[in-house]
Design a protein around this motif. Structure first.
Motif, PDB file in Angstrom:
ATOM      1  N   THR A 251     -23.184  57.768   8.173  1.00  0.00           N
ATOM      2  CA  THR A 251     -24.568  57.342   8.379  1.00  0.00           C
ATOM      3  C   THR A 251     -24.995  57.605   9.824  1.00  0.00           C
ATOM      4  O   THR A 251     -26.145  57.948  10.075  1.00  0.00           O
ATOM      5  CB  THR A 251     -24.790  55.863   8.010  1.00  0.00           C
ATOM      6  N   GLN A 252     -24.076  57.466  10.765  1.00  0.00           N
ATOM      7  CA  GLN A 252     -24.389  57.766  12.162  1.00  0.00           C
ATOM      8  C   GLN A 252     -24.697  59.251  12.351  1.00  0.00           C
ATOM      9  O   GLN A 252     -25.420  59.624  13.263  1.00  0.00           O
ATOM     10  CB  GLN A 252     -23.233  57.351  13.079  1.00  0.00           C
ATOM     11  N   LEU A 253     -24.164  60.075  11.484  1.00  0.00           N
ATOM     12  CA  LEU A 253     -24.410  61.514  11.527  1.00  0.00           C
ATOM     13  C   LEU A 253     -25.662  61.912  10.744  1.00  0.00           C
ATOM     14  O   LEU A 253     -25.972  63.093  10.607  1.00  0.00           O
ATOM     15  CB  LEU A 253     -23.198  62.279  10.994  1.00  0.00           C
ATOM     16  N   GLY A 254     -26.376  60.921  10.204  1.00  0.00           N
ATOM     17  CA  GLY A 254     -27.635  61.189   9.526  1.00  0.00           C
ATOM     18  C   GLY A 254     -27.569  61.272   8.016  1.00  0.00           C
ATOM     19  O   GLY A 254     -28.562  61.573   7.371  1.00  0.00           O
ATOM     20  N   LEU A 255     -26.411  60.994   7.430  1.00  0.00           N
ATOM     21  CA  LEU A 255     -26.291  61.005   5.975  1.00  0.00           C
ATOM     22  C   LEU A 255     -26.638  59.629   5.419  1.00  0.00           C
ATOM     23  O   LEU A 255     -26.487  58.613   6.095  1.00  0.00           O
ATOM     24  CB  LEU A 255     -24.876  61.401   5.571  1.00  0.00           C
ATOM     25  N   SER A 256     -27.110  59.597   4.188  1.00  0.00           N
ATOM     26  CA  SER A 256     -27.433  58.328   3.542  1.00  0.00           C
ATOM     27  C   SER A 256     -26.781  58.284   2.164  1.00  0.00           C
ATOM     28  O   SER A 256     -26.346  59.301   1.640  1.00  0.00           O
ATOM     29  CB  SER A 256     -28.951  58.160   3.432  1.00  0.00           C
ATOM     30  N   PHE A 257     -26.758  57.084   1.594  1.00  0.00           N
ATOM     31  CA  PHE A 257     -26.079  56.869   0.327  1.00  0.00           C
ATOM     32  C   PHE A 257     -27.032  56.311  -0.723  1.00  0.00           C
ATOM     33  O   PHE A 257     -27.909  55.515  -0.411  1.00  0.00           O
ATOM     34  CB  PHE A 257     -24.916  55.879   0.495  1.00  0.00           C
ATOM     35  N   VAL A 258     -26.806  56.740  -1.961  1.00  0.00           N
ATOM     36  CA  VAL A 258     -27.496  56.221  -3.137  1.00  0.00           C
ATOM     37  C   VAL A 258     -26.408  55.868  -4.131  1.00  0.00           C
ATOM     38  O   VAL A 258     -25.491  56.662  -4.345  1.00  0.00           O
ATOM     39  CB  VAL A 258     -28.430  57.289  -3.761  1.00  0.00           C
ATOM     40  N   ALA A 259     -26.485  54.679  -4.730  1.00  0.00           N
ATOM     41  CA  ALA A 259     -25.421  54.275  -5.653  1.00  0.00           C
ATOM     42  C   ALA A 259     -25.949  53.305  -6.704  1.00  0.00           C
ATOM     43  O   ALA A 259     -26.995  52.680  -6.525  1.00  0.00           O
ATOM     44  CB  ALA A 259     -24.279  53.614  -4.874  1.00  0.00           C
ATOM     45  N   THR A 260     -25.184  53.204  -7.792  1.00  0.00           N
ATOM     46  CA  THR A 260     -25.485  52.208  -8.816  1.00  0.00           C
ATOM     47  C   THR A 260     -25.137  50.822  -8.265  1.00  0.00           C
ATOM     48  O   THR A 260     -24.444  50.708  -7.252  1.00  0.00           O
ATOM     49  CB  THR A 260     -24.714  52.515 -10.110  1.00  0.00           C
ATOM     50  N   PRO A 261     -25.604  49.748  -8.899  1.00  0.00           N
ATOM     51  CA  PRO A 261     -25.502  48.405  -8.313  1.00  0.00           C
ATOM     52  C   PRO A 261     -24.118  47.977  -7.808  1.00  0.00           C
ATOM     53  O   PRO A 261     -24.002  47.514  -6.674  1.00  0.00           O
ATOM     54  CB  PRO A 261     -25.991  47.495  -9.436  1.00  0.00           C
ATOM     55  N   GLY A 262     -23.081  48.135  -8.594  1.00  0.00           N
ATOM     56  CA  GLY A 262     -21.755  47.683  -8.172  1.00  0.00           C
ATOM     57  C   GLY A 262     -21.237  48.444  -6.967  1.00  0.00           C
ATOM     58  O   GLY A 262     -20.729  47.861  -6.002  1.00  0.00           O
ATOM     59  N   THR A 263     -21.405  49.756  -6.991  1.00  0.00           N
ATOM     60  CA  THR A 263     -20.956  50.588  -5.882  1.00  0.00           C
ATOM     61  C   THR A 263     -21.820  50.335  -4.645  1.00  0.00           C
ATOM     62  O   THR A 263     -21.309  50.256  -3.529  1.00  0.00           O
ATOM     63  CB  THR A 263     -21.000  52.077  -6.270  1.00  0.00           C
ATOM     64  N   ALA A 264     -23.123  50.204  -4.843  1.00  0.00           N
ATOM     65  CA  ALA A 264     -24.029  49.937  -3.714  1.00  0.00           C
ATOM     66  C   ALA A 264     -23.650  48.625  -3.029  1.00  0.00           C
ATOM     67  O   ALA A 264     -23.645  48.550  -1.793  1.00  0.00           O
ATOM     68  CB  ALA A 264     -25.475  49.898  -4.195  1.00  0.00           C
ATOM     69  N   GLU A 265     -23.332  47.613  -3.799  1.00  0.00           N
ATOM     70  CA  GLU A 265     -22.938  46.326  -3.223  1.00  0.00           C
ATOM     71  C   GLU A 265     -21.672  46.481  -2.388  1.00  0.00           C
ATOM     72  O   GLU A 265     -21.573  45.936  -1.284  1.00  0.00           O
ATOM     73  CB  GLU A 265     -22.724  45.292  -4.334  1.00  0.00           C
ATOM     74  N   TYR A 266     -20.704  47.228  -2.877  1.00  0.00           N
ATOM     75  CA  TYR A 266     -19.467  47.476  -2.123  1.00  0.00           C
ATOM     76  C   TYR A 266     -19.780  48.190  -0.810  1.00  0.00           C
ATOM     77  O   TYR A 266     -19.281  47.816   0.252  1.00  0.00           O
ATOM     78  CB  TYR A 266     -18.487  48.304  -2.962  1.00  0.00           C
ATOM     79  N   ILE A 267     -20.615  49.231  -0.878  1.00  0.00           N
ATOM     80  CA  ILE A 267     -20.963  49.998   0.322  1.00  0.00           C
ATOM     81  C   ILE A 267     -21.663  49.096   1.338  1.00  0.00           C
ATOM     82  O   ILE A 267     -21.361  49.131   2.531  1.00  0.00           O
ATOM     83  CB  ILE A 267     -21.838  51.216  -0.055  1.00  0.00           C
ATOM     84  N   LYS A 268     -22.582  48.273   0.866  1.00  0.00           N
ATOM     85  CA  LYS A 268     -23.314  47.371   1.759  1.00  0.00           C
ATOM     86  C   LYS A 268     -22.380  46.348   2.411  1.00  0.00           C
ATOM     87  O   LYS A 268     -22.568  45.995   3.578  1.00  0.00           O
ATOM     88  CB  LYS A 268     -24.436  46.678   0.994  1.00  0.00           C
ATOM     89  N   ARG A 269     -21.368  45.883   1.675  1.00  0.00           N
ATOM     90  CA  ARG A 269     -20.400  44.936   2.263  1.00  0.00           C
ATOM     91  C   ARG A 269     -19.604  45.568   3.392  1.00  0.00           C
ATOM     92  O   ARG A 269     -19.065  44.878   4.237  1.00  0.00           O
ATOM     93  CB  ARG A 269     -19.445  44.407   1.187  1.00  0.00           C
ATOM     94  N   GLN A 270     -19.553  46.907   3.418  1.00  0.00           N
ATOM     95  CA  GLN A 270     -18.864  47.615   4.502  1.00  0.00           C
ATOM     96  C   GLN A 270     -19.772  47.778   5.719  1.00  0.00           C
ATOM     97  O   GLN A 270     -19.384  48.365   6.722  1.00  0.00           O
ATOM     98  CB  GLN A 270     -18.382  48.996   4.040  1.00  0.00           C
ATOM     99  N   GLY A 271     -20.999  47.270   5.615  1.00  0.00           N
ATOM    100  CA  GLY A 271     -21.947  47.377   6.720  1.00  0.00           C
ATOM    101  C   GLY A 271     -22.709  48.684   6.748  1.00  0.00           C
ATOM    102  O   GLY A 271     -23.222  49.092   7.789  1.00  0.00           O
ATOM    103  N   VAL A 272     -22.810  49.339   5.595  1.00  0.00           N
ATOM    104  CA  VAL A 272     -23.485  50.634   5.501  1.00  0.00           C
ATOM    105  C   VAL A 272     -24.712  50.486   4.604  1.00  0.00           C
ATOM    106  O   VAL A 272     -24.626  49.911   3.521  1.00  0.00           O
ATOM    107  CB  VAL A 272     -22.527  51.709   4.921  1.00  0.00           C
TER     108      VAL A 272
END
Length: 121
Positions: free
Chosen positions: A4-25
């Motif tokens: 994300t610091q390099l300018g990439l972003s993420f799109v995910a389904t609910p369960g995966t998105a929640e995991y990614i967000k818990r990582q601070g992303v």
């Protein structure tokens, strides 16, 4: 986080998105294909901004069929799809290295060119 610091972003389904967000992303959440939501992962894959898919299948229950649909749609839209954790890690390391130390673009090399430049391994 580095991606994300390099300018990439993420799109995910609910369960995966929640995991990614818990990582601070930051991560955009879209519904699964069977949720009946207008904004779902299959529709998101049609967007030209999606450059690759990381999909680690559980091979159980609804997750198995959802993952299969995601992978099949990625293939249909010509999006590289990575399913093994070690491959995902290697791709992420390559992106980080290219963006941090190169010109930000990926440049394919033949094996002969790689050997001439001192090898890749």
């Amino acid at each position: 986080k580095t991606l994300t610091q390099l300018g990439l972003s993420f799109v995910a389904t609910p369960g995966t998105a929640e995991y990614i967000k818990r990582q601070g992303v930051a991560c955009e959440t879209v519904g699964k294909r069977m949720d009946g939501q207008e904004e779902n992962i299959v529709e998101a894959l049609k967007d030209d901004s999606i450059r690759m898919v990381f999909n680690t299948p559980k091979n159980t229950g609804a997750s198995k069929s959802d993952g299969e649909v995601i992978r099949n749609n990625a293939i249909a839209y010509g999006i590289p799809c990575f399913t093994r954790k070690e491959n995902i890690k290697a791709v992420m390391e390559a992106i980080i290295g290219t963006k941090a130390y190169g010109d930000g673009e990926l440049h394919p090399l033949s094996l002969q060119e790689a050997h001439k430049e001192g090898g890749l391994f």
